[in-house]
Design a protein around this motif. Structure first.
Motif, PDB file in Angstrom:
ATOM      1  N   ASP A 193      66.798  87.117  60.046  1.00 37.51           N
ATOM      2  CA  ASP A 193      67.721  87.068  61.185  1.00 37.51           C
ATOM      3  C   ASP A 193      67.053  86.256  62.291  1.00 37.51           C
ATOM      4  O   ASP A 193      66.043  86.675  62.856  1.00 37.51           O
ATOM      5  CB  ASP A 193      67.992  88.509  61.650  1.00 37.51           C
ATOM      6  CG  ASP A 193      68.943  88.555  62.828  1.00 37.51           C
ATOM      7  OD1 ASP A 193      69.247  87.484  63.408  1.00 37.51           O
ATOM      8  OD2 ASP A 193      69.384  89.677  63.166  1.00 37.51           O
ATOM      9  N   LYS A 194      67.625  85.080  62.614  1.00 38.77           N
ATOM     10  CA  LYS A 194      66.915  84.203  63.550  1.00 38.77           C
ATOM     11  C   LYS A 194      66.923  84.747  64.979  1.00 38.77           C
ATOM     12  O   LYS A 194      66.152  84.305  65.820  1.00 38.77           O
ATOM     13  CB  LYS A 194      67.466  82.776  63.485  1.00 38.77           C
ATOM     14  CG  LYS A 194      68.914  82.684  63.918  1.00 38.77           C
ATOM     15  CD  LYS A 194      69.423  81.248  63.901  1.00 38.77           C
ATOM     16  CE  LYS A 194      70.836  81.304  64.429  1.00 38.77           C
ATOM     17  NZ  LYS A 194      71.599  80.168  64.582  1.00 38.77           N
ATOM     18  N   ARG A 195      67.763  85.707  65.239  1.00 33.71           N
ATOM     19  CA  ARG A 195      67.757  86.247  66.607  1.00 33.71           C
ATOM     20  C   ARG A 195      66.761  87.386  66.809  1.00 33.71           C
ATOM     21  O   ARG A 195      66.702  87.976  67.877  1.00 33.71           O
ATOM     22  CB  ARG A 195      69.163  86.676  67.027  1.00 33.71           C
ATOM     23  CG  ARG A 195      70.053  85.466  67.323  1.00 33.71           C
ATOM     24  CD  ARG A 195      71.183  85.785  68.262  1.00 33.71           C
ATOM     25  NE  ARG A 195      70.752  86.087  69.633  1.00 33.71           N
ATOM     26  CZ  ARG A 195      70.620  85.184  70.600  1.00 33.71           C
ATOM     27  NH1 ARG A 195      70.846  83.909  70.363  1.00 33.71           N
ATOM     28  NH2 ARG A 195      70.259  85.553  71.804  1.00 33.71           N
TER      29      ARG A 195
ATOM     30  N   ASN B 172      66.677  95.539  69.179  1.00 35.29           N
ATOM     31  CA  ASN B 172      66.965  94.212  68.658  1.00 35.29           C
ATOM     32  C   ASN B 172      67.340  94.240  67.175  1.00 35.29           C
ATOM     33  O   ASN B 172      67.333  93.214  66.507  1.00 35.29           O
ATOM     34  CB  ASN B 172      65.763  93.287  68.887  1.00 35.29           C
ATOM     35  CG  ASN B 172      64.518  93.786  68.159  1.00 35.29           C
ATOM     36  OD1 ASN B 172      64.499  94.905  67.640  1.00 35.29           O
ATOM     37  ND2 ASN B 172      63.486  92.969  68.117  1.00 35.29           N
TER      38      ASN B 172
END
Ligand code: SRM
Ligand SMILES: Cc1cc2nc3c(=O)[nH]c(=O)nc-3n(C[C@H](O)[C@H](O)[C@H](O)COP(=O)(O)OP(=O)(O)OC[C@H]3O[C@@H](n4cnc5c(N)ncnc54)[C@H](O)[C@@H]3O)c2cc1C
Ligand code: SF4
Ligand code: FES
Lengths: 844, 120
Positions: A816-818, A561
């Motif tokens: 990083d919002k993801r 990720n």
């Protein structure tokens, strides 16, 4: 069977080749060789590499032991001073006498020093032997200026050496141009331009009349006085004004010599006394001295054939040359001055790119007679083949030297060459010989080289040889290209040598001089690793940053990720409770997933890039170091608990594992390296699955090499037994450095050994017997790397500039919002894509 | 994929300073909620390039952390996850025709890195 006594005078390149060939010929001979130099024959052609750090033993063509094995009686450091042709006896300076049936003179030549008053002063030197070069090096230590007298091929090579030694360098040439023998006026002018641009001052049409010594405060200098009244002050002078055949012995015993020197020989290499041969640079054939090694080798073979009954003939030799002088490519083929009757020439000159080319063709325009190339030798191989094989030229011969964009001729493909075409002139290897080598089972360039000796002389034929081999292999449907990627036409090993020999310290330099384009994710990390193995710079130095894989750049392993894992070093797997607590606390504070790895250490997963420096600061403050889990470097050295606790242990495996891990931590290598130390033969540390594994014995340690777990497991091979601590480390040092130098990119030790010609036995010879004479160097290189170790994370957190890199965004502190986690078994794990979308939708 | 929308504003804006860039490598900027990977190749003309930071194959915001280089002269970045290449000028994925990331017009003016209108 009665043996004939063969005595060889001189153990230079040609004398050695003779001995080697005769010993292998089956002729029943007792061979004695007497050399004036203190050491066995060495590679004079590559003599200048001495200044690039090549040791005398690396230049050696043979050793005393090798001669002993061949049954050759060899004497070094003693010169023959007399030949008694009636008694058939030679006498040496040291008073030894040797009886001969056949005598071979391979006395070579000596540098000509013009009879100028002062030319014998102590700082006036010559450039011919290893000892000469040692002298030049010594005298240059405190010198600022150096002058080379003579602007020929060797003079320019000497000038290059002086410049590399840091001297302000001048070349003084009597004739109006440089390299007058090989180049025409245009070529010579272009060469001069290029050389002057490199900072060497060239003085042509200059006759030196006297040399004087002046004594200043504490230093002695030389002043050269020229015929035109000018003077030049210098510290060192190297004479390179041509060579003269060493023919005094021959003259003294009444052999025929030429009017300007050189021992006369016939096409069987016999002198005027049919029991005496002369070969190499002391021999005069057809009124010519052949100042190159290839014709000398040919003479040696011809002379051997007279004894074996084959009676081959020497037919003269081609004197074409291609070389790099002061970094400038220069080539000269055949009749470079266009002296042949009716010769027509084409000239191409590009002053901006500083390229000069001239092609000389026959009156009917059908055959190439010669060529001159300065600044760009890419056409050399093709032109040489046209010249040597009389291949008919295209209707517009000028296309052969024009740049491709101007409609230049396509390169003559290797396929177009006839089987008789000579590919390697040093070792007289034709295309046909190469084809037979491949048909005989050779399936790589290296195979062909070792079986035909092609390209192991001056190396000038390397490119052509590769073309021929590639072409033939392709024709047989075999895999060919060994280039690392489209940007470098070299293997990793070749790049390693280039970087080492040329002291290249940055990717930019390497690609500029030896590659094309801008590089890629294959060559950049490979070169980064080579540079690190060689010079051990901090890998986030500005010039290295762009080379590293993201794992190396951020000193952590990227996870699926985009977050990173953190693996501190836990040498030998030994860790105090306090340190364990620190790891636990850090994991908790930053919400990291925590796992014991398969390598006896602890991995903390899920750190965002901007968290890495804070986390590492806490770890370093607690005494941890980076574990290099991200690098092609030493990973873990596993241990078992060993004799300290275990009732079966015979040695302290934990101490040894910690020592080994601390010694090699940070070493960059072609692939990762793993090790383990077991305290007894029960092998609880699984050392036999490691790149280098150590197992304790009653008397010391057994060393196992080249094991692998992973995708294709391989048991390590037992390499040496019952070693004491010191020898164990010595062997590992040598082994690792030899691997680092010679392995391919991403080649584990297991695969490397499986591909190593000669296999384990060869490896033993290199590491235990020092067959290649490189062990001192391998150890020195390892010591320098061990001595310059730094924890990259420590260096990084201390440098605010470097820390700038560890931001998700250059212009925002947002995260990083993801990057989203969910909980599983009490710990975080990366959310799946759907989970992330759902969670983001919910929070929006 | 929801992360690759257009950047709303049509005006030029300053992303960062030259010394925020890393020679022969990339950094990431957040612009109108979009992650933009900016690469600085001092030897090239122009010296700066920008494409989206999202790797549609690796499914993570990582392209700014790839290695830059060229394929037959075409400037590309290799994704750090699975090493597919993306064209620095067009955002086109070299290995897969149907994959493309957004590309942006950036310029280095003086010491400032400026984002102009989006590429068409
Ligand atoms: C963390 C760990 C698994 C674990 O949770 O236990 C692990 C994790 C990874 N291994 Fe491993 N290997 C781990 C022990 C091993 C072992 C066991 C060992 O070392 O005793 C092996 C087999 C032994 C060997 O290497 O010979 C092993 C054989 C591999 C291989 C196959 C190598 C081969 O030669 O076939 C790869 C792939 C590669 O390197 O190309 C690999 C690659 C990887 C990578 C780097 C894959 C990747 O690119 O993401 C993983 C990195 C994870 C990370 O972010 O840290 N890992 N890996 C272990 C870390 C050990 C450590 O403390 O450093
Ligand atoms: C710096 C340099 C670069 C060169 N570059 C190239 C190149 O790129 N390509 C190329 O083809 N050639 C090159 N050459 C030339 C090449 O080295 C020679 O052609 C080759 O070495 C000749 O071999 P030889 O055995 O005839 O002579 P040498 O190698 O000179 O050997 C003669 C040996 O005989 C010994 N000897 C002499 N008299 C006696 C005696 N009375 N008793 C006992 N021993 C004696 C000498 O000490 C010497 O060791 C270069 C030479 C130099 C110096
Ligand atoms: S075995 Fe495969 S999945 Fe497991 S850590 Fe190693 S590389 Fe990753
Ligand atoms: S031509 Fe010199 S090595 Fe082949």
């Amino acid at each position: 069977m009665s043996l004939i006594n063969v005595v060889v005078i001189g153990n230079g390149m040609v004398g050695h080749h003779y001995v080697d060939q005769l010993a292998g010929s089956g002729v029943a001979a007792k061979i004695t060789v007497i050399g004036a130099e203190p050491r066995p024959a060495y590679d004079r052609v590559h003599l200048s590499e001495f200044f690039a750090g090549r040791k005398p033993e690396e230049l050696a063509l043979t050793t005393r032991e090798h001669y002993k094995k061949l049954g050759v009686n060899a004497h070094f450091g003693d010169a023959v001073v007399a030949i008694d042709r009636d008694a058939k006896v030679v006498t040496t300076e040291g008073g030894r006498t040797f009886r001969y049936d056949k005598l071979v003179m391979a006395t070579g030549s000596y540098p000509f020093v013009p009879p100028i008053p002062g030319a014998n002063l102590s700082n006036c030197l010559v450039y011919r032997t290893i000892d000469d070069l040692g002298m030049i090096q010594a005298k240059s230590k405190n010198a600022k200026i150096g002058v080379v007298v003579g602007g020929g091929l060797l003079g320019l090579e000497a000038a290059n050496a002086l410049q590399n030694l840091g001297l302000q360098t001048h070349v003084v040439e009597f004739a109006p141009g440089l390299m007058g023998v090989q180049l025409d006026g245009g070529g010579s002018t272009m060469l001069r331009r290029k050389i002057e641009a490199l900072g060497v001052q060239v003085h042509t049409s200059k006759a030196t009349q006297t040399i004087e010594e002046t004594h200043g405060k504490g230093n002695t200098r030389l002043v050269m006085n020229f015929a035109d009244g000018e003077t030049l002050a210098t510290d060192v002078i190297v004479f390179s004004a041509g060579i003269r055949p060493s023919d005094q012995l021959a003259k003294d015993c009444g052999l025929e010599v030429g009017p300007r020197g050189g021992i006369n020989i016939d096409y069987h290499c016999r002198t005027s006394d049919s029991d005496i041969f002369a070969i190499g640079e002391c021999a005069l054939y057809g009124g010519m001295i052949f100042g190159l090694v290839a014709p000398g080798y040919r003479m040696a073979e011809v002379a051997v054939s007279q004894l074996s009954g084959e009676h081959n003939s020497f037919k003269g030799a081609d004197m074409s040359t291609k070389l790099k002088l002061l970094g400038v490519d220069v080539g000269s083929i055949g009749d470079s001055h266009g002296k042949t009757d009716g010769a027509i020439s084409y000239t191409f000159s590009d002053e901006r790119e500083e390229v000069y080319k001239r092609l000389i063709v026959s009156a009917d325009g059908k055959t190439a007679l010669g060529a001159v190339l300065v600044g760009d030798c890419s056409d050399y191989d093709t032109l040489l083949q046209y010249y040597l094989n009389g291949i008919e030229l295209p209707a517009n011969p000028e296309a052969m030297i024009l740049p491709a964009s101007e409609g230049g001729a396509p390169l003559l493909g290797a396929a177009a060459l006839p089987a008789t075409a000579t590919i390697c002139s040093c070792h007289n290897v034709s295309k046909g010989d190469i084809i037979s080598a491949i048909d005989g089972g050779g399936c790589s360039l290296a195979d062909v080289k070792s079986c035909t000796a092609a390209s192991t002389g001056c190396g000038g034929c390397a490119a052509l040889l590769k073309n021929v081999v590639d072409d033939e292999m392709a024709a047989r449907g075999m895999e060919v290209n060994t280039a690392i990627c489209e940007h470098f036409n070299f293997t990793r090993q070749e790049l390693f040598h280039i970087a080492k020999v040329e002291s290249i310290k940055s990717f930019e330099d390497l690609i500029k001089h030896h590659g094309t384009g801008r590089g890629c994710e294959i060559c950049k990390p490979a070169v980064g690793s080579i540079l690190a193995s060689l010079w051990n710079d901090y890998i986030l130095e500005e010039k290295h940053v762009g080379l590293q894989d993201t794992n190396d750049t951020f000193l952590a392993n990227m996870q699926k990720n985009g977050t990173y894992s953190i693996v501190p070093r836990i040498p030998g797997g030994e860790i105090t409770p306090d340190k364990l607590i620190v790891l636990g606390e850090v994991g908790k504070k930053y919400n990291l997933y925590t796992k014991i790895t398969g390598g006896q250490r602890i991995d903390l997963f899920g750190a965002r890039v901007e968290q890495l420096p804070d986390i590492w600061k806490e770890l370093i403050d607690a005494g941890f170091e980076t574990g290099h889990a991200y690098g092609k470097a030493l990973r873990t050295v596993k241990s078992c608990v060993g004799s300290t606790w275990c009732r079966y242990g015979v040695q302290d495996s934990v101490s040894m594992a910690i020592y080994v891990e601390d010694r090699y931590k940070g070493l960059r290598s072609p692939h990762k390296l793993k090790s383990a130390v077991s305290g007894c033969t029960r092998e609880c540390a699984e050392a036999q699955s490691k790149d280098f594994g150590v197992i304790a014995t009653e008397h010391g340690w057994n060393l196992y090499l080249c094991g692998n777990g992973g995708m294709k497991p391989r048991h390590a091979d037992l390499f040496a037994t019952d070693l004491d601590d010191e020898t164990l480390i010595k062997y590992i040092d040598r082994f690792l450095m030899f691997y680092v130098r010679t392995a391919d990119r991403l080649q584990r030790t297991s695969v490397w050994l499986d591909n190593l010609e000669g296999g384990l036995d060869y490896l033993k010879e290199v590491i235990i017997d020092d067959k290649l004479g490189i062990c001192t160097e391998l150890e020195a290189q390892m010591n320098s790397i061990v001595g310059t170790y730094q924890c990259e994370w420590k260096t990084t957190i201390e440098d605010p500039e470097k820390l700038k890199r560890f931001r998700q965004f250059v212009n925002s502190d947002a995260a990083d919002k993801r990057v989203v986690f969910v909980q599983e078994r009490g710990q975080p794990r990366p959310a799946t894509e759907e989970e992330t979308d759902q969670l983001l939708a919910k929070s929006a | 994929m929801s992360t690759a929308e257009n950047i709303q504003s049509n005006e030029t804006q300053v992303i960062c300073q030259r010394n925020d860039l890393i020679a022969n490598s990339g950094i990431c900027a957040l612009i109108d909620g979009q992650q933009v990977a900016v690469f600085y190749l001092p030897e090239e003309e122009p010296p700066v390039y920008a494409i989206g930071n999202w790797d549609p194959l690796g499914k993570a915001n990582v392209l700014s952390r790839g290695i830059v280089g060229d394929i037959q002269g075409q400037l590309v970045v290799a994704s750090p996850l699975y090493k597919q290449h993306f064209d620095l000028i067009t955002g086109q994925c070299v290995e897969q025709d149907e994959i493309k990331v957004p590309a942006y017009n950036v310029e280095l003016i003086g010491e400032q890195v400026i984002l102009a209108n989006r590429n068409s």
